[in-house]
Design a protein around this motif. Structure first.
Motif, PDB file in Angstrom:
ATOM      1  N   ASN A   1      37.996  46.334  54.861  1.00  0.00           N
ATOM      2  CA  ASN A   1      38.209  47.570  53.986  1.00  0.00           C
ATOM      3  C   ASN A   1      38.997  46.372  53.230  1.00  0.00           C
ATOM      4  O   ASN A   1      38.831  44.541  52.808  1.00  0.00           O
ATOM      5  CB  ASN A   1      40.254  47.902  54.507  1.00  0.00           C
ATOM      6  CG  ASN A   1      40.312  48.401  55.911  1.00  0.00           C
ATOM      7  OD1 ASN A   1      40.049  49.384  55.514  1.00  0.00           O
ATOM      8  ND2 ASN A   1      40.761  47.886  56.477  1.00  0.00           N
ATOM      9  N   PHE A   2      37.591  47.012  52.037  1.00  0.00           N
ATOM     10  CA  PHE A   2      38.126  46.259  50.687  1.00  0.00           C
ATOM     11  C   PHE A   2      38.914  46.237  49.543  1.00  0.00           C
ATOM     12  O   PHE A   2      39.741  47.691  49.506  1.00  0.00           O
ATOM     13  CB  PHE A   2      36.576  46.565  49.863  1.00  0.00           C
ATOM     14  CG  PHE A   2      35.244  46.326  50.212  1.00  0.00           C
ATOM     15  CD1 PHE A   2      34.615  44.851  50.088  1.00  0.00           C
ATOM     16  CD2 PHE A   2      34.912  47.558  51.015  1.00  0.00           C
ATOM     17  CE1 PHE A   2      33.734  44.683  50.860  1.00  0.00           C
ATOM     18  CE2 PHE A   2      33.347  46.656  51.430  1.00  0.00           C
ATOM     19  CZ  PHE A   2      33.613  45.736  51.634  1.00  0.00           C
ATOM     20  N   LEU A   3      40.081  45.154  49.242  1.00  0.00           N
ATOM     21  CA  LEU A   3      41.053  45.189  48.978  1.00  0.00           C
ATOM     22  C   LEU A   3      40.678  45.160  46.745  1.00  0.00           C
ATOM     23  O   LEU A   3      41.879  45.888  45.777  1.00  0.00           O
ATOM     24  CB  LEU A   3      42.086  43.759  49.085  1.00  0.00           C
ATOM     25  CG  LEU A   3      41.915  43.907  50.320  1.00  0.00           C
ATOM     26  CD1 LEU A   3      42.983  42.728  51.221  1.00  0.00           C
ATOM     27  CD2 LEU A   3      42.958  44.963  50.954  1.00  0.00           C
ATOM     28  N   ALA A   4      39.577  44.602  46.980  1.00  0.00           N
ATOM     29  CA  ALA A   4      40.122  45.135  44.818  1.00  0.00           C
ATOM     30  C   ALA A   4      37.995  45.345  44.374  1.00  0.00           C
ATOM     31  O   ALA A   4      37.614  44.391  45.352  1.00  0.00           O
ATOM     32  CB  ALA A   4      39.998  43.968  44.077  1.00  0.00           C
ATOM     33  N   SER A   5      37.461  46.152  43.680  1.00  0.00           N
ATOM     34  CA  SER A   5      36.145  45.697  43.344  1.00  0.00           C
ATOM     35  C   SER A   5      36.255  46.333  41.910  1.00  0.00           C
ATOM     36  O   SER A   5      36.982  46.113  40.735  1.00  0.00           O
ATOM     37  CB  SER A   5      35.625  46.782  44.744  1.00  0.00           C
ATOM     38  OG  SER A   5      36.347  48.373  42.951  1.00  0.00           O
TER      39      SER A   5
END
Length: 285
Positions: free
Chosen positions: A265-269
Motif C-alpha cells: 500500500n502506498f501512503l503518498a505520491s
C-alpha cells in the motif's frame, strides 16, 4: 607515388567509418545486501539487423553491483571502436563459474549483518533493448542500470541452501538523455510502526500506484538513505526525460519479485518531470 599515397588514404577512410562506444554499469541497491559480485564475460552491441559486435573480457570482470549506488557506476567499455550505424540493444554475458585466483572467500553475496551467501545465475546472458545510432567519428555512452532488488531472488529452498538466484533486471539509457530525481520523505511517513520504507518510481505523471501488480508496474525502486526520525532521502539516477510518479510505502518487506500480486500500500505520491542533464527535486508527502 600514387600507390604510396593511396594506402594511407584507404586506412583513413576506413577509420572514418567507425565511431566509439562507452558502456557503464550502475545499480539500484537491494534490501539488506551489502556486497553482490557478478562476473561479466563480455558486452555485445546489437545492430539493427540483429548482428552483434562482441567485446570479450579476458579474464572476466568481477563487479560488485551493490556498491554502485547513489549515481556511481563502473566502466565496462571505454571508447571502444565500432562500425558506425544504427543499433537496437546490448547484451551482457556472464561467467557463472569464474572466481579470481586471489579471492579467498568465493561467496559473492555479503549481507548487511556480515553473513555470506552463494549466487546462482538464472541465465548466462541478457539482452537489453535500446535504440541509438553512432555516426562516423562520433562517441556514444550507454548506461546499464541493474535493479538489484528485482534481480536477486530467494525462496524457501534458497534460504535453506544459503544462496540467492540472479535473474538480472536491467534497463539502458544514453548518458546524454539522462536526468535524475532527488527527493526527501517526511518524518510522519517513516515514523509509523511497523515501517519498511521504500520509494517506487512509475513511468508517467499521475500513474496508478494502487499495487505492484497493476498493468503498468513500477520502473524502479529505492530504499531510503539517511533514514532517521526526521525522515529520509532517495535518488533515482539515469532516467530518460519525461514525466514520472514517485510513491512511498511502508510495506517494502512484502515486495517479492516472484509474487505476482504483493500486498503493498502506498501512503503518498507525487508527479514530476525529468529533463536530460538536470536533477529534479521532490518531497513526499
Amino acid at each position: 607515388m600514387r600507390h604510396l599515397i593511396f594506402l594511407p588514404l584507404a586506412l583513413v577512410l576506413s577509420a572514418c567509418d567507425q565511431g566509439e562506444i562507452t558502456v557503464r554499469i550502475t545499480d539500484a541497491p537491494a534490501d539488506a545486501v551489502n556486497v553482490a559480485f557478478v562476473a561479466v564475460e563480455g558486452v555485445d552491441i546489437e545492430a539493427e539487423d540483429g548482428s552483434f559486435t562482441r567485446f570479450d573480457f579476458d579474464p572476466p570482470r568481477r563487479i560488485d553491483i551493490a556498491g554502485l549506488r547513489q549515481g556511481r557506476s563502473e566502466t565496462l567499455l571505454q571508447n571502444a571502436s565500432i562500425d558506425a550505424g544504427a543499433f537496437s540493444g546490448l547484451r551482457l554475458r556472464f561467467a557463472p563459474d569464474f572466481v579470481p585466483p586471489d579471492v579467498i572467500n568465493s561467496d559473492p553475496i555479503v549481507l548487511d549483518n556480515g553473513t555470506t551467501a552463494t549466487l546462482d545465475y538464472v541465465r548466462e546472458s541478457i539482452r537489453v533493448a535500446l535504440a541509438f545510432s553512432i555516426d562516423e567519428l562520433e562517441r556514444e555512452t550507454v548506461l546499464l542500470d541493474v535493479d538489484l532488488r528485482a534481480s536477486l531472488l530467494q525462496d524457501d529452498d534458497d534460504l535453506a541452501a544459503n544462496r540467492y538466484r540472479f535473474d538480472p533486471v536491467i534497463r539502458a539509457i544514453r548518458q546524454s538523455d539522462a536526468g535524475d530525481i532527488q527527493g526527501t520523505v517526511a518524518a510522519d511517513l517513516v515514523n509509523q510502526s511497523p515501517c519498511f520504507p521504500a520509494v517506487y518510481l512509475y513511468q508517467g505523471r499521475n500513474a496508478e500506484t494502487t499495487t505492484l501488480a497493476d498493468r503498468e508496474p513500477p520502473l524502479n525502486s529505492r530504499q531510503l538513505d539517511n533514514l532517521s526520525i526526521t525522515g529520509g532521502s532517495f535518488r533515482f539516477s539515469n532516467l530518460a526525460a519525461g514525466g514520472y510518479t514517485v510513491a512511498f510505502t511502508c510495506d517494502a518487506d512484502a515486495d517479492d519479485p516472484e509474487d505476482d500480486a504483493p500486498e503493498v500500500n502506498f501512503l503518498a505520491s507525487r508527479s514530476l518531470d525529468v529533463d536530460a542533464g538536470r536533477s529534479s527535486q521532490v518531497t513526499l508527502p
